[in-house]
Design an enzyme around this catalytic site. Sequence first.
Site, PDB file in Angstrom:
ATOM      1  N   GLY A  90      63.039  -4.533  76.043  1.00 35.77           N
ATOM      2  CA  GLY A  90      64.186  -3.941  75.341  1.00 35.77           C
ATOM      3  C   GLY A  90      65.185  -3.254  76.252  1.00 35.77           C
ATOM      4  O   GLY A  90      66.144  -2.658  75.768  1.00 35.77           O
ATOM      5  N   THR A  91      64.969  -3.359  77.571  1.00 41.68           N
ATOM      6  CA  THR A  91      65.905  -2.659  78.474  1.00 41.68           C
ATOM      7  C   THR A  91      67.316  -3.261  78.391  1.00 41.68           C
ATOM      8  O   THR A  91      68.304  -2.534  78.447  1.00 41.68           O
ATOM      9  CB  THR A  91      65.440  -2.705  79.944  1.00 41.68           C
ATOM     10  OG1 THR A  91      64.980  -4.013  80.226  1.00 41.68           O
ATOM     11  CG2 THR A  91      64.337  -1.723  80.226  1.00 41.68           C
ATOM     12  N   GLY A  92      67.401  -4.596  78.262  1.00 40.77           N
ATOM     13  CA  GLY A  92      68.720  -5.253  78.211  1.00 40.77           C
ATOM     14  C   GLY A  92      69.500  -4.818  76.984  1.00 40.77           C
ATOM     15  O   GLY A  92      70.684  -4.452  77.078  1.00 40.77           O
ATOM     16  N   CYS A  93      68.822  -4.842  75.827  1.00 40.71           N
ATOM     17  CA  CYS A  93      69.496  -4.449  74.569  1.00 40.71           C
ATOM     18  C   CYS A  93      69.938  -2.995  74.664  1.00 40.71           C
ATOM     19  O   CYS A  93      71.039  -2.628  74.253  1.00 40.71           O
ATOM     20  CB  CYS A  93      68.552  -4.578  73.382  1.00 40.71           C
ATOM     21  SG  CYS A  93      67.802  -6.196  73.238  1.00 40.71           S
TER      22      CYS A  93
ATOM     23  N   THR B 269      58.966  -2.283  79.798  1.00 44.07           N
ATOM     24  CA  THR B 269      60.375  -2.612  80.035  1.00 44.07           C
ATOM     25  C   THR B 269      60.982  -3.469  78.919  1.00 44.07           C
ATOM     26  O   THR B 269      62.127  -3.878  79.011  1.00 44.07           O
ATOM     27  CB  THR B 269      60.543  -3.374  81.364  1.00 44.07           C
ATOM     28  OG1 THR B 269      59.676  -4.521  81.317  1.00 44.07           O
ATOM     29  CG2 THR B 269      60.208  -2.521  82.550  1.00 44.07           C
TER      30      THR B 269
ATOM     31  N   LYS C 255      72.764  -8.278  85.830  1.00 45.58           N
ATOM     32  CA  LYS C 255      71.638  -7.358  86.065  1.00 45.58           C
ATOM     33  C   LYS C 255      70.609  -8.007  86.981  1.00 45.58           C
ATOM     34  O   LYS C 255      70.135  -9.100  86.704  1.00 45.58           O
ATOM     35  CB  LYS C 255      71.003  -6.988  84.727  1.00 45.58           C
ATOM     36  CG  LYS C 255      71.969  -6.245  83.803  1.00 45.58           C
ATOM     37  CD  LYS C 255      71.438  -6.066  82.401  1.00 45.58           C
ATOM     38  CE  LYS C 255      71.298  -7.368  81.665  1.00 45.58           C
ATOM     39  NZ  LYS C 255      70.965  -7.214  80.245  1.00 45.58           N
TER      40      LYS C 255
END
Length: 573
Positions: free
Chosen positions: A287-290, A285, A252
Amino acid sequence: MAFSATLSCTVFFNLHKNRSRSSPPPHPPPISRQELRRSRGGSASSRSRSGRIRSFGAMEAATAEVAAAGESGGGMAKVPHVLTVAGSDSGAGAGIQADLKACAARGVYCSTVITAVTAQNTVGVQGVDNVPEEFVAEQLESVLSDMQVDVVKTGMLPSPGIVRILRKSLNKFPVKALVVDPVMVSTSGDVLAGPSVLDVFREELLPLADIVTPNLKEASALLGGRQLETIADMHSAVKLLHQMGPRHVLVKGGDLPGSCDAVDVFFDGERIHDLHAPRVKTRNTHGTGCTLASCIAAELAKGSSMLPAVQVAKRFVENALDYSKEISIGKGPQGPFDHFLMLNRKVHNFGKKIVLDPSDLFLYAVTDSGMNRKWGRSIEDAVKAAIEGGATIIQLREKDAETRNFLEAAKSCMEVCHSRGVPLLINDRIDIALACDADGIHVGQSDMPVRTARTLLGPEKIIGVSCKTPEQAQQAYMDGADYIGSGGIYPTNTKENNLTIGLEGLKAVCLSSKLPVVAIGGIGMSNAHAVMELGLPNLKGVAVVSALFDRECISTEARKLHEVLSGAAPEVK
Ligand SMILES: Cc1ncc(COP(=O)(O)OP(=O)(O)O)c(N)n1
Ligand SMILES: Cc1nc(C(=O)O)sc1CCOP(=O)(O)O
Ligand SMILES: [Mg+2]
């Protein structure tokens, strides 16, 4: 079904009752098959070595009952199921909490194995308490032995021991796919899994993974500190990570300096795909990865293949970020976003008026594109003038407008109306109403049925329906409409071939429904008083087109009509 539910609650209660946070008992080994067998046929509960009560007999009985119902084809449906193995975030922006919300938003069941509990907010991570490894194993056994998990998604795995335990569980209970989000550092920069985890992660987990989804920092850590600063670096990284065993890699690029797009690089072992998306400018933003990894897992659980799953997940995150731009939670630099905002905008409401107040129907102004063209006015200016003169609700009835122009005008009119506290409805076009987040729609008997419109618009929007007969009026109430538009009261040139029902028809409609009614058709200064004089309790006002919009000065006409309706001025002939 009810029987199993009762038993499940008993199991939960017994376990819960006996676990005290203040004096943690020594952890027993995971439930063994032997232990399960011993308890079968015997009592509904057995005591483990730690003294905790386990209702294995009950659990088994419940399992058998559900299995039997499934086998006998009792109409039970398998729900796509993701198990997340991750840490808890007390601020609920990331971790287990984000995973639960993402899966729920994507329509997938999500069970949880908690590996660590973090004390965390929008400022940073204040504390981390790892869950003892034996108890992570126990949670894994509980879920995987029972619940037909399709996909496992991993987040924070804080110790090498936990990674090994997970690997063993996956060997014992194979699933359709494993999504590995190699959470190492929180968005605030706090370390969540130290360097000791890296080796075991690379050796034991990545070879099992169907996809690994590192950000630039995590990819760099997995690659021994390699610098990743350009898209070309990301291309090399996905290939090197792929050699560690995962079937797909998504690096990412959200943190890539100097790019105006958010570019993620996906590799399936053969082709590299650069996945571009516009960067959403927002503080929210965390928590976007989870969320991204959970959405990928959710799509895989539904049966998607990998690239479409990644694309849908990316779009979901973009959308959620965009819808959540305005929310403000916490004082720190990075706030959480709302996974459900695009589904439930009106729940948040942001101070807007949402339900119909029947008195809003008092002076109901319905626009007409032909009349505005004739007088050389924009829809926005016409709406402003009508409100200035006292219109209490606006309907955009733009029969011959092109969709794009209609939408742009509707958005501007939303601003005009909301800044003045006046609801805005759209005639016929539910797509426009949804796209501009109007307060509701007005439909006729041959337009979209009220029930379908309600499903599409949700419970908070206003839906009005045209009724000419008592039967239609009764149906409108049963279908869940908010108000009735009834006409034509008098002959009109505005709507072709319109049936005139007269004051008698209006009376019949009003008397046969509990809904508020607005009268329409041929109404103006000369006859508005006669309509309201009927004195029917649910007749709340008049709706007019030409009496306002086919006149030189809309605001003056609206003001005069308002006065007539209020009975404050004599009838104007
Ligand atoms: C308030 C109000 N009442 C009735 C109508 C007519 O709606 P419909 O029967 O769908 O006809 P069109 O307006 O679509 O031609 C209305 N628009 N508003
Ligand atoms: C849009 C509409 N619906 C009607 C109905 O009878 O349901 S009459 C009508 C037109 C009303 O325009 P005016 O105020 O110019 O007569
Ligand atoms: Mg219509």
